[in-house]
Design a protein around this motif. Structure first.
Motif, short mmCIF file in Angstrom:
data_model
loop_
_atom_site.label_atom_id
_atom_site.label_comp_id
_atom_site.label_asym_id
_atom_site.label_seq_id
_atom_site.Cartn_x
_atom_site.Cartn_y
_atom_site.Cartn_z
N ASN A 112 42.11 46.21 52.55
CA ASN A 112 42.11 47.36 53.48
C ASN A 112 42.09 48.68 52.72
N CYS A 113 41.12 48.80 51.83
CA CYS A 113 40.93 50.03 51.07
C CYS A 113 39.43 50.20 50.83
N LYS A 114 39.04 51.35 50.38
CA LYS A 114 37.62 51.61 50.13
C LYS A 114 37.13 50.77 48.96
N LEU A 115 35.89 50.33 49.05
CA LEU A 115 35.31 49.53 47.97
C LEU A 115 35.40 50.25 46.63
N LEU A 116 35.19 51.54 46.63
CA LEU A 116 35.29 52.34 45.41
C LEU A 116 36.65 52.13 44.74
N SER A 117 37.72 52.22 45.52
CA SER A 117 39.08 52.02 44.99
C SER A 117 39.32 50.57 44.62
N PHE A 118 38.85 49.65 45.46
CA PHE A 118 39.03 48.22 45.22
C PHE A 118 38.41 47.81 43.89
N ILE A 119 37.16 48.20 43.68
CA ILE A 119 36.45 47.83 42.46
C ILE A 119 37.09 48.48 41.24
N SER A 120 37.48 49.73 41.38
CA SER A 120 38.14 50.44 40.28
C SER A 120 39.44 49.74 39.90
N HIS A 121 40.23 49.38 40.89
CA HIS A 121 41.50 48.68 40.65
C HIS A 121 41.25 47.31 40.02
N LEU A 122 40.25 46.63 40.51
CA LEU A 122 39.90 45.31 39.98
C LEU A 122 39.54 45.40 38.49
N LYS A 123 38.73 46.37 38.14
CA LYS A 123 38.35 46.57 36.74
C LYS A 123 39.58 46.90 35.88
N GLU A 124 40.43 47.75 36.41
CA GLU A 124 41.65 48.14 35.67
C GLU A 124 42.55 46.93 35.44
N ARG A 125 42.78 46.13 36.49
CA ARG A 125 43.66 44.95 36.39
C ARG A 125 43.11 43.91 35.41
N CYS A 126 41.79 43.86 35.29
CA CYS A 126 41.15 42.86 34.42
C CYS A 126 40.81 43.41 33.05
N GLY A 127 41.14 44.66 32.80
CA GLY A 127 40.90 45.24 31.47
C GLY A 127 39.45 45.55 31.19
N LEU A 128 38.69 45.83 32.23
CA LEU A 128 37.27 46.16 32.05
C LEU A 128 37.08 47.67 32.04
N ASP A 129 36.05 48.11 31.35
CA ASP A 129 35.71 49.52 31.31
C ASP A 129 35.23 49.96 32.68
N ASP A 151 16.02 42.61 34.36
CA ASP A 151 16.74 41.37 34.64
C ASP A 151 18.24 41.60 34.62
N GLN A 152 18.96 40.76 35.33
CA GLN A 152 20.42 40.81 35.34
C GLN A 152 20.95 39.48 34.86
N LYS A 153 21.98 39.55 34.05
CA LYS A 153 22.68 38.36 33.59
C LYS A 153 24.11 38.47 34.06
N TYR A 154 24.65 37.36 34.54
CA TYR A 154 26.01 37.33 35.04
C TYR A 154 26.88 36.52 34.08
N ALA A 155 28.03 37.08 33.73
CA ALA A 155 28.97 36.40 32.84
C ALA A 155 30.33 36.38 33.54
N PRO A 156 30.93 35.19 33.66
CA PRO A 156 32.24 35.12 34.30
C PRO A 156 33.30 35.79 33.42
N HIS A 157 34.24 36.45 34.06
CA HIS A 157 35.33 37.07 33.32
C HIS A 157 36.44 36.06 33.02
N LEU A 158 36.38 34.90 33.65
CA LEU A 158 37.35 33.83 33.40
C LEU A 158 37.07 33.18 32.05
N SER A 159 38.11 32.95 31.28
CA SER A 159 37.92 32.32 29.97
C SER A 159 37.65 30.82 30.10
N ASN A 160 38.14 30.18 31.14
CA ASN A 160 37.95 28.74 31.32
C ASN A 160 37.06 28.42 32.51
N PHE A 161 36.06 29.23 32.75
CA PHE A 161 35.18 29.09 33.92
C PHE A 161 34.54 27.70 33.98
#
Length: 132
Positions: free
Chosen positions: A7-24, A74-84
């Motif tokens: 229940n928040c804006k996608l902009l905030s959600f994605i930003s928080h997600l990146k922060e929690r996962c240590g992504l730039d 082209d786009q390549k997708y890489a999982p952020h999970l170490s044990n994907f």
């Protein structure tokens, strides 16, 4: 596993997600649900729409990093999970196909050509046997 508020804006959600996962903050991310469907977040990285308009409550999503090849688009997708591969073996092949659709298309075409060539050879041999 993280539980996040939708229940928040996608902009905030994605930003928080990146922060929690240590992504730039500049990295592009995508989410994949447990059936292998991409949630199409890439074009909505700056959206003011609610996250709940794209994502469903109480569902599991896998965070993917999106790498773009500027030369080919082209786009390549890489999982952020170490044990994907161990935790989601059913999605590993799908993710590989999503990351290299041209290679998979070429393999399908090659397979069709080989089957077609094989069936033409078989018909030729059958026709020549009946003529003798």
């Amino acid at each position: 596993m993280e539980m996040l508020n939708l229940n928040c804006k996608l902009l905030s959600f994605i930003s928080h997600l990146k922060e929690r996962c240590g992504l730039d903050e500049e990295e592009c991310v995508e989410l994949m649900d447990s059936s292998g469907r991409l949630m199409s977040l890439e074009g909505r990285q700056q959206s003011m729409a609610l996250a709940s308009s794209v994502l469903e409550e109480r569902r599991h999503y896998i965070l993917l990093r999106v790498h773009r090849d500027e030369g080919h688009g082209d786009q390549k997708y890489a999982p952020h999970l170490s044990n994907f591969n161990q935790s989601h073996p059913e999605l590993t092949d799908l993710l590989r196909k999503l990351s290299d659709p041209d290679k998979n298309q070429a393999a399908k075409i090659r397979g069709r050509r080989q089957r077609s060539k094989h069936s033409r050879s078989k018909k030729y041999l059958e026709n020549n046997k009946t003529k003798k």
